[in-house]
Design an enzyme around this catalytic site. Structure first.
Site, PDB file in Angstrom:
ATOM      1  N   GLY A  78     -18.652  81.297 -18.105  1.00 38.17           N
ATOM      2  CA  GLY A  78     -18.411  82.649 -18.422  1.00 38.17           C
ATOM      3  C   GLY A  78     -17.463  83.202 -19.033  1.00 38.17           C
ATOM      4  O   GLY A  78     -17.127  84.484 -18.988  1.00 38.17           O
ATOM      5  N   THR A  79     -16.736  82.362 -19.937  1.00 37.52           N
ATOM      6  CA  THR A  79     -15.637  82.715 -20.673  1.00 37.52           C
ATOM      7  C   THR A  79     -15.886  83.917 -21.704  1.00 37.52           C
ATOM      8  O   THR A  79     -15.005  84.702 -21.878  1.00 37.52           O
ATOM      9  CB  THR A  79     -15.288  81.514 -21.633  1.00 37.52           C
ATOM     10  OG1 THR A  79     -15.253  80.292 -20.810  1.00 37.52           O
ATOM     11  CG2 THR A  79     -13.786  81.621 -22.211  1.00 37.52           C
ATOM     12  N   HIS A  95      -8.785  76.346 -22.095  1.00 39.12           N
ATOM     13  CA  HIS A  95      -9.509  75.451 -21.033  1.00 39.12           C
ATOM     14  C   HIS A  95      -8.629  74.369 -20.583  1.00 39.12           C
ATOM     15  O   HIS A  95      -8.949  73.656 -19.972  1.00 39.12           O
ATOM     16  CB  HIS A  95     -10.767  74.800 -21.700  1.00 39.12           C
ATOM     17  CG  HIS A  95     -11.976  75.579 -21.974  1.00 39.12           C
ATOM     18  ND1 HIS A  95     -12.234  76.520 -21.259  1.00 39.12           N
ATOM     19  CD2 HIS A  95     -12.819  75.419 -23.031  1.00 39.12           C
ATOM     20  CE1 HIS A  95     -13.361  77.044 -21.920  1.00 39.12           C
ATOM     21  NE2 HIS A  95     -13.570  76.245 -23.061  1.00 39.12           N
ATOM     22  N   ARG A 112     -17.387  78.405 -11.673  1.00 30.88           N
ATOM     23  CA  ARG A 112     -18.661  78.669 -11.543  1.00 30.88           C
ATOM     24  C   ARG A 112     -19.256  77.341 -10.711  1.00 30.88           C
ATOM     25  O   ARG A 112     -18.654  76.578 -10.819  1.00 30.88           O
ATOM     26  CB  ARG A 112     -19.327  79.007 -12.747  1.00 30.88           C
ATOM     27  CG  ARG A 112     -20.670  79.269 -12.976  1.00 30.88           C
ATOM     28  CD  ARG A 112     -21.223  79.346 -14.451  1.00 30.88           C
ATOM     29  NE  ARG A 112     -22.786  79.961 -14.230  1.00 30.88           N
ATOM     30  CZ  ARG A 112     -23.487  80.070 -15.036  1.00 30.88           C
ATOM     31  NH1 ARG A 112     -22.913  79.733 -16.387  1.00 30.88           N
ATOM     32  NH2 ARG A 112     -24.519  80.766 -15.271  1.00 30.88           N
ATOM     33  N   SER A 117     -25.931  74.471 -18.000  1.00 29.84           N
ATOM     34  CA  SER A 117     -25.467  75.390 -19.015  1.00 29.84           C
ATOM     35  C   SER A 117     -24.857  74.566 -20.069  1.00 29.84           C
ATOM     36  O   SER A 117     -25.133  74.645 -21.536  1.00 29.84           O
ATOM     37  CB  SER A 117     -24.467  76.588 -18.786  1.00 29.84           C
ATOM     38  OG  SER A 117     -23.895  77.173 -19.494  1.00 29.84           O
ATOM     39  N   TYR A 127     -17.653  83.219 -10.953  1.00 28.89           N
ATOM     40  CA  TYR A 127     -18.570  83.859 -11.798  1.00 28.89           C
ATOM     41  C   TYR A 127     -19.521  84.750 -10.935  1.00 28.89           C
ATOM     42  O   TYR A 127     -20.067  85.667 -11.054  1.00 28.89           O
ATOM     43  CB  TYR A 127     -19.695  82.704 -12.476  1.00 28.89           C
ATOM     44  CG  TYR A 127     -20.581  83.283 -13.672  1.00 28.89           C
ATOM     45  CD1 TYR A 127     -20.465  83.612 -14.775  1.00 28.89           C
ATOM     46  CD2 TYR A 127     -21.765  83.032 -13.137  1.00 28.89           C
ATOM     47  CE1 TYR A 127     -21.602  83.838 -15.591  1.00 28.89           C
ATOM     48  CE2 TYR A 127     -23.082  83.583 -13.710  1.00 28.89           C
ATOM     49  CZ  TYR A 127     -22.698  84.100 -15.163  1.00 28.89           C
ATOM     50  OH  TYR A 127     -23.860  84.513 -15.942  1.00 28.89           O
TER      51      TYR A 127
HETATM   52  P1  A3P Z   1     -26.110  80.256 -18.709  1.00 27.62           P
HETATM   53  O1  A3P Z   1     -26.126  79.203 -19.826  1.00 27.62           O
HETATM   54  O2  A3P Z   1     -26.248  79.853 -17.452  1.00 27.62           O
HETATM   55  O3  A3P Z   1     -26.637  81.390 -19.250  1.00 27.62           O
HETATM   56  P2  A3P Z   1     -18.924  80.187 -21.541  1.00 27.62           P
HETATM   57  O4  A3P Z   1     -19.084  81.739 -22.065  1.00 27.62           O
HETATM   58  O5  A3P Z   1     -17.996  79.997 -20.659  1.00 27.62           O
HETATM   59  O6  A3P Z   1     -19.297  79.371 -22.573  1.00 27.62           O
HETATM   60  O7  A3P Z   1     -20.347  80.363 -20.542  1.00 27.62           O
HETATM   61  C1  A3P Z   1     -21.412  80.665 -21.077  1.00 27.62           C
HETATM   62  C2  A3P Z   1     -22.391  81.117 -19.874  1.00 27.62           C
HETATM   63  O8  A3P Z   1     -22.031  82.584 -19.556  1.00 27.62           O
HETATM   64  C3  A3P Z   1     -23.799  80.944 -20.128  1.00 27.62           C
HETATM   65  O9  A3P Z   1     -24.597  80.736 -19.226  1.00 27.62           O
HETATM   66  C4  A3P Z   1     -24.070  82.441 -20.774  1.00 27.62           C
HETATM   67  O10 A3P Z   1     -25.449  82.947 -20.823  1.00 27.62           O
HETATM   68  C5  A3P Z   1     -23.292  83.406 -19.716  1.00 27.62           C
HETATM   69  N1  A3P Z   1     -22.857  84.576 -20.095  1.00 27.62           N
HETATM   70  C6  A3P Z   1     -22.446  84.821 -21.477  1.00 27.62           C
HETATM   71  N2  A3P Z   1     -22.336  86.186 -21.419  1.00 27.62           N
HETATM   72  C7  A3P Z   1     -22.421  86.930 -20.262  1.00 27.62           C
HETATM   73  C8  A3P Z   1     -22.421  88.187 -19.905  1.00 27.62           C
HETATM   74  N3  A3P Z   1     -21.927  89.015 -20.545  1.00 27.62           N
HETATM   75  N4  A3P Z   1     -22.537  88.251 -18.591  1.00 27.62           N
HETATM   76  C9  A3P Z   1     -23.007  87.176 -17.775  1.00 27.62           C
HETATM   77  N5  A3P Z   1     -23.086  86.001 -18.180  1.00 27.62           N
HETATM   78  C10 A3P Z   1     -22.782  85.636 -19.374  1.00 27.62           C
END
Ligand code: A3P
Length: 319
Positions: free
Chosen positions: A69-70, A131, A153, A161, A219
């Site tokens: 959820g970065t 990271h 998470r 993901s 998360y």
């Molecule tokens: P999913 O693949 O489970 O949907 P990162 O940003 O660390 O790369 O993580 C990506 C994950 O965060 C993805 O999860 C993405 O959909 C989710 N994500 C992106 N923006 C988000 C938001 N505003 N709120 C909640 N989850 C979000």
């Protein structure tokens, strides 16, 4: 992720050739550097940061495991920290820029490809993302009074993901990675910044020992109680919401602006790309807790649960 071997410095090439090596999930191989698996470009970025990055006491770092959820937390922390400079209105930078373009990664962006960036234009408090595992952080980050917000998470959702994300990054002619093959690698810790469990545990321990330095966030918890967590992050960073801000609904406004629905539907995130080439939309998939149920067979889910239980046993940490 492409052409990585071509832009490495000699020093890094020499080091990498001595490291344990495995097949990567996208294009490049992964190498085990300081206990964690990464492609050469990331390793060089980490080495360059270790050598050149100087932290300020006022710096703020968002540290995450990939796919935890970065993108979301980058948006939230950027909006929180810069709320005086950028009030929430039609001009807000998040409406025209992807969060990754507003909050740069240290090792993957600023110090990537052997660059030493000029950070003089960054106003304090500077907000960076990384990271990098805790013991590989640049010494300055560990020694200064800067603050770290760590996000992780549940590993079943992380794995799904990551599997889907890396398949999107692969060139079409390479085909997709199978669920089974990548699952085995993830369980063995062979994925970017893996082993996942070691990454989380090291930051968890640090947050227990130094709660003023590391704020540990999940998360799932952020999804469940976003307003409470946002207030806690603001307190932790020394920029709590004032009574007037609370009364004006600032907390809810930040969360709405940074919500999955708002961000994923913006033109910039539907059609734009990062400078590094990835499509912005690749960072917004489902954004839900428990989507693993739609992809992982029961045995795989159980195996990940077992590993998690075993690795975290006696630590008090549950994911
Ligand atoms: P999913 O693949 O489970 O949907 P990162 O940003 O660390 O790369 O993580 C990506 C994950 O965060 C993805 O999860 C993405 O959909 C989710 N994500 C992106 N923006 C988000 C938001 N505003 N709120 C909640 N989850 C979000």
């Amino acid at each position: 992720y492409l052409q990585q071997e071509e832009i490495l410095e000699q020093e890094c090439i020499a080091l990498i050739s001595s490291l344990p090596k495995e097949k990567g999930w996208v294009a490049s191989h992964l190498y085990k550097y300081q206990g964690f698996w990464n492609p050469p470009r990331h390793i060089q970025g980490i080495m360059t940061c270790q050598e050149h990055f100087e932290a300020r006491d006022s710096d703020v770092f968002l540290v995450t495991t990939p796919k935890s959820g970065t993108t979301w937390l980058k948006a939230v922390m950027f909006t929180l920290i810069n709320r005086m400079q950028y009030p929430i209105n039609q001009e807000h930078p998040l409406l025209s820029k992807n969060p990754h373009d507003l909050v740069p990664f240290l090792e993957i962006k600023l110090y990537a490809d052997n660059q030493i960036p000029d950070l003089s234009s960054f106003k304090s408090p500077r907000l960076f993302a990384t990271h990098i595992p805790i013991f590989s952080l640049p010494k300055f980050v560990r020694d200064s009074s800067c603050k770290l917000v760590y996000l992780c998470r549940n590993p079943k959702d992380i794995f799904v993901s990551l599997w889907q994300f890396t398949n999107k990054l692969r060139l079409q002619e390479m085909g997709s990675n199978s669920l089974g093959e990548t699952f085995d690698m993830f369980c063995r810790g062979v994925n970017i910044y893996g082993p996942f469990w070691d990454h989380v545990l090291e930051y968890w321990k640090e947050s227990m020992e130094k709660p003023h330095k590391v704020f540990f966030l999940k998360y799932e918890n952020m999804k469940e109680r976003p307003a409470d967590n946002l207030r806690c992050i603001a307190e932790f960073l020394g920029c709590p919401f004032s009574n007037e801000e609370e009364e004006s609904g600032m907390v809810e406004q930040i969360l709405k602006l940074c919500s999955f629905d708002t961000l994923s539907n913006l033109e910039i995130n539907r059609t734009g790309r990062l400078a590094s080439g990835e499509e912005n939309k690749a960072f917004f998939r489902r954004g839900e807790v428990g989507d693993w149920k739609n992809h992982l067979p029961t045995e795989m889910a159980q195996k990940l649960d077992q590993i998690t239980e075993q690795k975290f046993s006696g630590t008090g940490l549950k994911l």
